[in-house]
Scaffold this motif. Structure first.
Motif, PDB file in Angstrom:
ATOM      1  N   GLY A   1       3.662  -1.506  -2.601  1.00  0.00           N
ATOM      2  CA  GLY A   1       4.265  -1.035  -3.835  1.00  0.00           C
ATOM      3  C   GLY A   1       3.337  -1.091  -5.036  1.00  0.00           C
ATOM      4  N   ARG A   2       2.219  -1.785  -4.913  1.00  0.00           N
ATOM      5  CA  ARG A   2       1.257  -1.892  -6.011  1.00  0.00           C
ATOM      6  C   ARG A   2      -0.077  -1.207  -5.694  1.00  0.00           C
ATOM      7  NH1 ARG A   2      -0.689  -6.762  -7.438  1.00  0.00           N
ATOM      8  NH2 ARG A   2      -0.460  -7.666  -5.357  1.00  0.00           N
ATOM      9  N   PHE A   3      -0.477  -1.234  -4.438  1.00  0.00           N
ATOM     10  CA  PHE A   3      -1.760  -0.648  -4.026  1.00  0.00           C
ATOM     11  C   PHE A   3      -1.499   0.626  -3.228  1.00  0.00           C
ATOM     12  CE2 PHE A   3      -4.493  -4.786  -3.797  1.00  0.00           C
ATOM     13  CZ  PHE A   3      -4.093  -5.117  -5.073  1.00  0.00           C
ATOM     14  N   THR A   4      -2.426   1.582  -3.358  1.00  0.00           N
ATOM     15  CA  THR A   4      -2.341   2.832  -2.613  1.00  0.00           C
ATOM     16  C   THR A   4      -3.712   3.181  -2.054  1.00  0.00           C
ATOM     17  OG1 THR A   4      -0.586   3.647  -4.081  1.00  0.00           O
ATOM     18  CG2 THR A   4      -1.697   5.262  -2.680  1.00  0.00           C
ATOM     19  N   ILE A   5      -3.766   3.440  -0.765  1.00  0.00           N
ATOM     20  CA  ILE A   5      -5.019   3.829  -0.116  1.00  0.00           C
ATOM     21  C   ILE A   5      -4.998   5.338   0.107  1.00  0.00           C
ATOM     22  CG2 ILE A   5      -4.125   3.402   2.223  1.00  0.00           C
ATOM     23  CD1 ILE A   5      -6.953   2.420   2.980  1.00  0.00           C
ATOM     24  N   THR A   6      -6.109   5.988  -0.210  1.00  0.00           N
ATOM     25  CA  THR A   6      -6.236   7.433  -0.001  1.00  0.00           C
ATOM     26  C   THR A   6      -7.628   7.735   0.544  1.00  0.00           C
ATOM     27  OG1 THR A   6      -6.940   7.743  -2.298  1.00  0.00           O
ATOM     28  CG2 THR A   6      -4.598   8.077  -1.808  1.00  0.00           C
ATOM     29  N   ARG A   7      -7.804   8.967   0.968  1.00  0.00           N
ATOM     30  CA  ARG A   7      -9.048   9.356   1.607  1.00  0.00           C
ATOM     31  C   ARG A   7      -9.426  10.764   1.159  1.00  0.00           C
ATOM     32  NH1 ARG A   7      -7.790   9.040   7.351  1.00  0.00           N
ATOM     33  NH2 ARG A   7      -6.502  10.838   6.825  1.00  0.00           N
ATOM     34  N   ASP A   8     -10.714  11.001   0.947  1.00  0.00           N
ATOM     35  CA  ASP A   8     -11.259  12.322   0.651  1.00  0.00           C
ATOM     36  C   ASP A   8     -12.308  12.611   1.716  1.00  0.00           C
ATOM     37  OD1 ASP A   8     -12.677  14.551  -0.301  1.00  0.00           O
ATOM     38  OD2 ASP A   8     -12.309  14.004  -2.388  1.00  0.00           O
ATOM     39  N   ARG A   9     -11.927  13.385   2.714  1.00  0.00           N
ATOM     40  CA  ARG A   9     -12.848  13.639   3.827  1.00  0.00           C
ATOM     41  C   ARG A   9     -14.085  14.416   3.365  1.00  0.00           C
ATOM     42  NH1 ARG A   9     -10.882  12.434   8.829  1.00  0.00           N
ATOM     43  NH2 ARG A   9      -8.609  12.290   9.089  1.00  0.00           N
ATOM     44  N   ALA A  10     -13.905  15.337   2.461  1.00  0.00           N
ATOM     45  CA  ALA A  10     -15.033  16.164   2.013  1.00  0.00           C
ATOM     46  C   ALA A  10     -16.117  15.319   1.349  1.00  0.00           C
ATOM     47  CB  ALA A  10     -14.541  17.237   1.066  1.00  0.00           C
ATOM     48  N   LYS A  11     -15.706  14.243   0.697  1.00  0.00           N
ATOM     49  CA  LYS A  11     -16.662  13.384  -0.004  1.00  0.00           C
ATOM     50  C   LYS A  11     -17.017  12.139   0.805  1.00  0.00           C
ATOM     51  CE  LYS A  11     -15.184  14.803  -4.628  1.00  0.00           C
ATOM     52  NZ  LYS A  11     -14.650  14.360  -5.943  1.00  0.00           N
ATOM     53  N   ASN A  12     -16.443  11.999   1.997  1.00  0.00           N
ATOM     54  CA  ASN A  12     -16.673  10.799   2.815  1.00  0.00           C
ATOM     55  C   ASN A  12     -16.324   9.524   2.040  1.00  0.00           C
ATOM     56  OD1 ASN A  12     -17.696  12.099   5.196  1.00  0.00           O
ATOM     57  ND2 ASN A  12     -19.573  12.493   4.067  1.00  0.00           N
ATOM     58  N   MET A  13     -15.172   9.545   1.423  1.00  0.00           N
ATOM     59  CA  MET A  13     -14.775   8.406   0.594  1.00  0.00           C
ATOM     60  C   MET A  13     -13.345   7.977   0.878  1.00  0.00           C
ATOM     61  SD  MET A  13     -16.479   9.325  -3.101  1.00  0.00           S
ATOM     62  CE  MET A  13     -16.212   7.675  -3.732  1.00  0.00           C
ATOM     63  N   VAL A  14     -13.119   6.701   0.713  1.00  0.00           N
ATOM     64  CA  VAL A  14     -11.783   6.109   0.781  1.00  0.00           C
ATOM     65  C   VAL A  14     -11.584   5.311  -0.497  1.00  0.00           C
ATOM     66  CG1 VAL A  14     -10.259   4.536   2.009  1.00  0.00           C
ATOM     67  CG2 VAL A  14     -11.799   6.027   3.293  1.00  0.00           C
ATOM     68  N   PHE A  15     -10.365   5.385  -1.036  1.00  0.00           N
ATOM     69  CA  PHE A  15     -10.073   4.740  -2.308  1.00  0.00           C
ATOM     70  C   PHE A  15      -8.935   3.731  -2.151  1.00  0.00           C
ATOM     71  CE2 PHE A  15     -12.705   7.724  -4.484  1.00  0.00           C
ATOM     72  CZ  PHE A  15     -12.547   8.921  -3.804  1.00  0.00           C
ATOM     73  N   LEU A  16      -8.962   2.751  -3.023  1.00  0.00           N
ATOM     74  CA  LEU A  16      -7.848   1.815  -3.107  1.00  0.00           C
ATOM     75  C   LEU A  16      -7.450   1.720  -4.573  1.00  0.00           C
ATOM     76  CD1 LEU A  16      -6.055  -0.123  -1.419  1.00  0.00           C
ATOM     77  CD2 LEU A  16      -7.561  -1.974  -2.191  1.00  0.00           C
ATOM     78  N   GLN A  17      -6.329   2.345  -4.902  1.00  0.00           N
ATOM     79  CA  GLN A  17      -5.785   2.264  -6.254  1.00  0.00           C
ATOM     80  C   GLN A  17      -4.941   1.008  -6.356  1.00  0.00           C
ATOM     81  OE1 GLN A  17      -6.246   4.329  -9.008  1.00  0.00           O
ATOM     82  NE2 GLN A  17      -5.106   2.746 -10.110  1.00  0.00           N
TER      83      GLN A  17
END
Length: 121
Positions: free
Chosen positions: A66-82
């Motif tokens: 509920g506080r953190f969100t994981i996402t991915r951008d395949r084109a940039k080869n990146m994963v994020f943690l908001q």
């Protein structure tokens, strides 16, 4: 060779937000799930969140749900943690790792060097 590099850590006050980034080597996202882990001083490294390789399945530890969100951008080869609504207990070194769709450390073979997150009250 699978390589991961984290960035985006810093110091924030309680209630603040940070966005962590993990750059991975080419093709890594095609074969591996990516997990975020953290390790606070004197504590064991624990799983925070992970995202699957083949689809958009995600999983979160109860402490961050509920506080953190994981996402991915395949084109940039990146994963994020908001990370929103940060708490002092979120203070730790945060690592990204490549492996299975799991929050278990032993199921991740490749690790970044980590980025420090400090949350003050």
């Amino acid at each position: 060779q699978v390589q991961l590099v984290e960035s985006g850590g810093g110091s924030v006050q309680s209630g603040g937000s940070l966005r962590l980034s993990c750059v991975v080597s080419e093709f890594t996202l095609d074969y591996y799930a990516i997990g975020w882990f953290r390790q606070a001083p004197g504590k064991e490294r624990e799983g925070v969140s992970c995202i699957s390789s083949a689809d958009d399945n995600t999983y979160y530890a109860e402490a961050v749900k509920g506080r953190f969100t994981i996402t991915r951008d395949r084109a940039k080869n990146m994963v994020f943690l908001q990370m929103n609504n940060l708490k002092p207990e979120d203070t730790a070194v945060y690592y990204c790792a490549a492996g299975l769709f799991s929050l278990r450390r032993e199921q991740h073979s490749y690790w970044g060097r980590g980025t420090q997150v400090t949350v003050s009250s």
